[in-house]
Design an enzyme around this catalytic site. Structure first.
Site, PDB file in Angstrom:
ATOM      1  N   GLY A  38       1.209   7.647  10.431  1.00 32.93           N
ATOM      2  CA  GLY A  38       0.619   8.191   9.039  1.00 32.93           C
ATOM      3  C   GLY A  38       1.043   9.362   8.601  1.00 32.93           C
ATOM      4  O   GLY A  38       2.216   9.901   8.926  1.00 32.93           O
ATOM      5  N   LYS A  71       4.950   2.383  17.741  1.00 34.20           N
ATOM      6  CA  LYS A  71       4.967   3.779  17.408  1.00 34.20           C
ATOM      7  C   LYS A  71       5.241   4.627  18.932  1.00 34.20           C
ATOM      8  O   LYS A  71       5.920   5.579  19.012  1.00 34.20           O
ATOM      9  CB  LYS A  71       3.563   4.279  16.965  1.00 34.20           C
ATOM     10  N   GLU A 129       9.274   9.736   9.680  1.00 35.28           N
ATOM     11  CA  GLU A 129       7.972  10.263   9.986  1.00 35.28           C
ATOM     12  C   GLU A 129       6.774   9.233   9.416  1.00 35.28           C
ATOM     13  O   GLU A 129       5.870   9.258  10.346  1.00 35.28           O
ATOM     14  CB  GLU A 129       7.791  11.532   8.637  1.00 35.28           C
ATOM     15  N   THR A 134       0.895  -1.208   0.166  1.00 35.35           N
ATOM     16  CA  THR A 134      -0.014  -0.123  -0.175  1.00 35.35           C
ATOM     17  C   THR A 134       1.024   1.241   0.317  1.00 35.35           C
ATOM     18  O   THR A 134       0.580   2.049  -0.670  1.00 35.35           O
ATOM     19  CB  THR A 134      -0.897   0.011   1.415  1.00 35.35           C
TER      20      THR A 134
END
Lengths: 432, 432
Positions: A137, A208, A132, A15
């Site tokens: 996202g 994260k 980043e 993706t």
């Protein structure tokens, strides 16, 4: 300008990789104007060359072994969007940094697990390593922590870091359905993977958070040290009870600094007051809340996953590279990152939500209350709905600020009471 | 590291200047670790040397004429926080850029008015000109637009850009009091200036918006072209009616691109649906909402003014300078900024809120409805409260999507009706 094109190798055509190609194709001229040079994909690599990915790949060189991109002198940078904390992703990034080839990656597991070593290589060789897209996202939280908030000592960084969990909890609240029903629907809609473990058990959010903690507090990421609880045990009843008490249940990654310098770091479902800005962040949206000593409280909200938002973050990193971005990956050189002292149950003070399943017999409330009192836990609010002699009922309560260790101790004793069935469900209250 | 200290001249010792000194004093070591060099104030300048500002200024050289900092070879950058679109601020920034001295400024009026010329100087001389603190204080929206969202073509940038107005509108809603009452209270609390014109008439928000429009759409800032309306005419009744219809009134700066490439740019009070993330941004908080083609919708929320947040943004710019930040001030070189074609009343399509004061006489509704119909405006909802024959009453309505020019035409005719007293109040509905 064309003479000076910035050429990249793209490893991974899932993706995110396909999104990167779409952005670079769609906005080639605009990006050239912004970056100062054209950015073009030269080489690509993925597991399956034949698959139709809905984009024209004919202009790009196919590379069987992505690691070869690291040594290709024609490439100005490599983009790693294969995923996986080890294996080919790690080899590629490591080899590239050693060869002084700048790296952009969206790989949270890789950075959470090997970030210190890789950022060390980046420091030693003066080669940028940018990620980043690895957290939240399209929300530019890495840049915000590394650059925009760099004049602040942070008190806390916390947020909704997993869109799948947020979608499930939002749907549970809206429809009153239980976890498994909504999970199935999320899988059908493509919001949850066929194997949803990484998302719903909090692993993805924890990867994260460990990156955010490192950036926010200048400490080495320490994924194994993190306390992680997912959302499997959150019931429709919990969501109802929380609403009645003025809260919404969100899976939060929380990192905060205590007065003694210890750092709390956990991923767990929490009760957020309805007036808190995070309470209104629903569906697949992510949000990060940051509290700094000069800046005060800020929140960044947006899409935390998906082709467009994640690829947008990768492209932003590429434009930064072309513009000449410098500065250490984690905001300070790796040698300046300290080893955190993590807070334990004896350090953590919070209000708590407790949900007990009990048999409706005389004396059960008195027994529970006595245990809480013995552990210095003071009750703020309590709900007991209906009467059902000798049958199971729920007791729900919130506490004033208490020590995690005391709550744990009290719950262990409460679980042993003959009238209590199953384990107490405990969640923290997050205050503004 | 000390041999290599980054030395700045600080022009302006108001709230922001003092904040910058406090951050650099408080976090000297942390900032040195993050930037890679110590950052120290060497010279200061302000109108009144004697005033006690609550910080120790004894270590800094006093400079009578701030412009002299531009030519001081000991300084690595100048920070301009004097304010004012012309005069000493302009002279200093202009002279500094010509002398290749990097500039950090918090001055929105300066950038909105002279930004193109100054950024042109910055391009020509290769000297950074940075102004994160000029828009929305501690919210890193300049960096987000210039860097993080650079892979996107934006559809819209809009937000709450003035904390004073947001505080006043929030208090009006919470207390039901009228504008002047709440303004007085805001002045007493220090949330509004003694002369509040710049804030409440939308000038401050418009300065900020013209900078965001330039960054977001790659156009030259054009402050004189902007449609600006403040909040003086928003009544307690409007806030009530809006709530009844499911909206909150916010002073919004809105920039969006129409399908034909024209750009809408305005500062005006708007009705925001209660479910919109901006509706929940209250008190002195600011927020910017950005919609891009790949990233989707994002929102950044935080403190848009005040010593700490604004100074935090100035210090972030300084750290960027030290790390070697490059790239054009407005995201592309000034020569690539295009002259926008601004949308006019014939281009702008929106739902609208209308509030009419009428004398309660038979036929007034029929007359109003006929005029709206003649201008192709279709009514979505209408409120008329109570009956009061021959006395003033309010008619409040919302429309389906209509052309601004048609609404303007209809309102001009409605105002001429004998039963209508005063001018109709018109505000746009903002949809998600």
């Amino acid at each position: 300008m064309t003479a000076d094109t910035f050429r990249i190798g793209l490893a991974g055509l899932g993706t995110v990789g396909v999104g990167v190609i779409k952005i670079l194709q769609t906005h080639a001229d605009m990006i050239a104007a912004r970056a100062g040079r054209k950015i073009e994909v030269l080489a690509i690599s993925a597991r399956d060359q034949g698959r139709d990915r809905g984009v024209d790949l004919s202009a790009y060189e196919w590379t069987e072994n992505p690691e070869r991109m690291a040594g290709d002198p024609r490439l100005d940078a490599v983009v790693e969007v294969m995923g996986g904390s080890d294996g080919p992703a790690l080899s590629l990034v490591e080899t590239a940094l050693k060869a002084r080839k700048p790296v952009v990656t969206a790989n949270k597991a890789l950075i959470a697990t090997h970030g210190v070593r890789l950022a060390g290589l980046s420091d030693q060789t003066g080669t940028p390593l940018k990620f980043e897209a690895a957290v939240a996202g399209g929300i530019p939280v890495i840049k915000a922590l590394r650059e925009s908030f760099a004049g602040n000592r942070l008190n806390a960084v916390y947020g909704i870091l997993n869109g799948t969990c947020n979608y499930i909890l939002t749907e549970m609240r809206r429809t009153g359905r239980n976890f498994l029903d909504v999970l199935e629907e999320a899988q059908a809609k493509g919001y949850a993977e066929a194997d949803p473990t990484f998302d719903i058990d909090g692993i993805d959010a924890a990867h994260k958070l460990s990156i955010l903690t490192a950036l926010g507090f200048g400490v080495k990421p320490d994924f194994p040290a993190m306390k992680i609880a997912g959302i499997r045990h959150v019931s429709a009843g919990d969501i109802d009870h929380a609403a009645e008490l003025g809260y919404r249940i969100k899976l939060l990654g929380v990192a905060r600094r205590l007065d003694d310098g210890k750092i709390v770091q956990s991923v767990e479902p929490c009760l957020v007051p309805e007036g808190h800005p995070l309470a209104a962040v629903d569906d697949v949206f992510n949000a990060v809340f940051v509290d700094g000593d000069f800046m005060g409280k800020e929140m960044l909200v947006g899409r935390g996953a998906g082709e467009g938002p994640t690829a947008s973050a990768v492209v932003a990193d590429l434009i930064d590279l072309v513009r000449g971005d410098r500065g250490p990956s984690f905001g300070v050189p790796v040698d300046d990152l300290v080893t955190a002292t993590w807070a334990g149950p004896a350090d953590i003070i919070s209000g708590f939500y407790l949900h007990l399943n009990v048999l409706d017999k005389p004396g059960v409330l008195a027994a529970v209350s006595a245990i809480l009192r013995d552990y210095n836990v003071s009750v703020e609010a309590m709900i007991q709905r209906g009467r059902n002699p000798d049958q199971p009922v729920s007791i729900v309560l919130t506490t004033h600020e208490a020590r995690q260790a005391d709550i744990d101790g009290a719950c262990a004793e409460i679980a042993k009471l003959p009238q209590v069935t199953g384990s107490p469900c405990v969640m923290k209250l997050i205050e503004i």
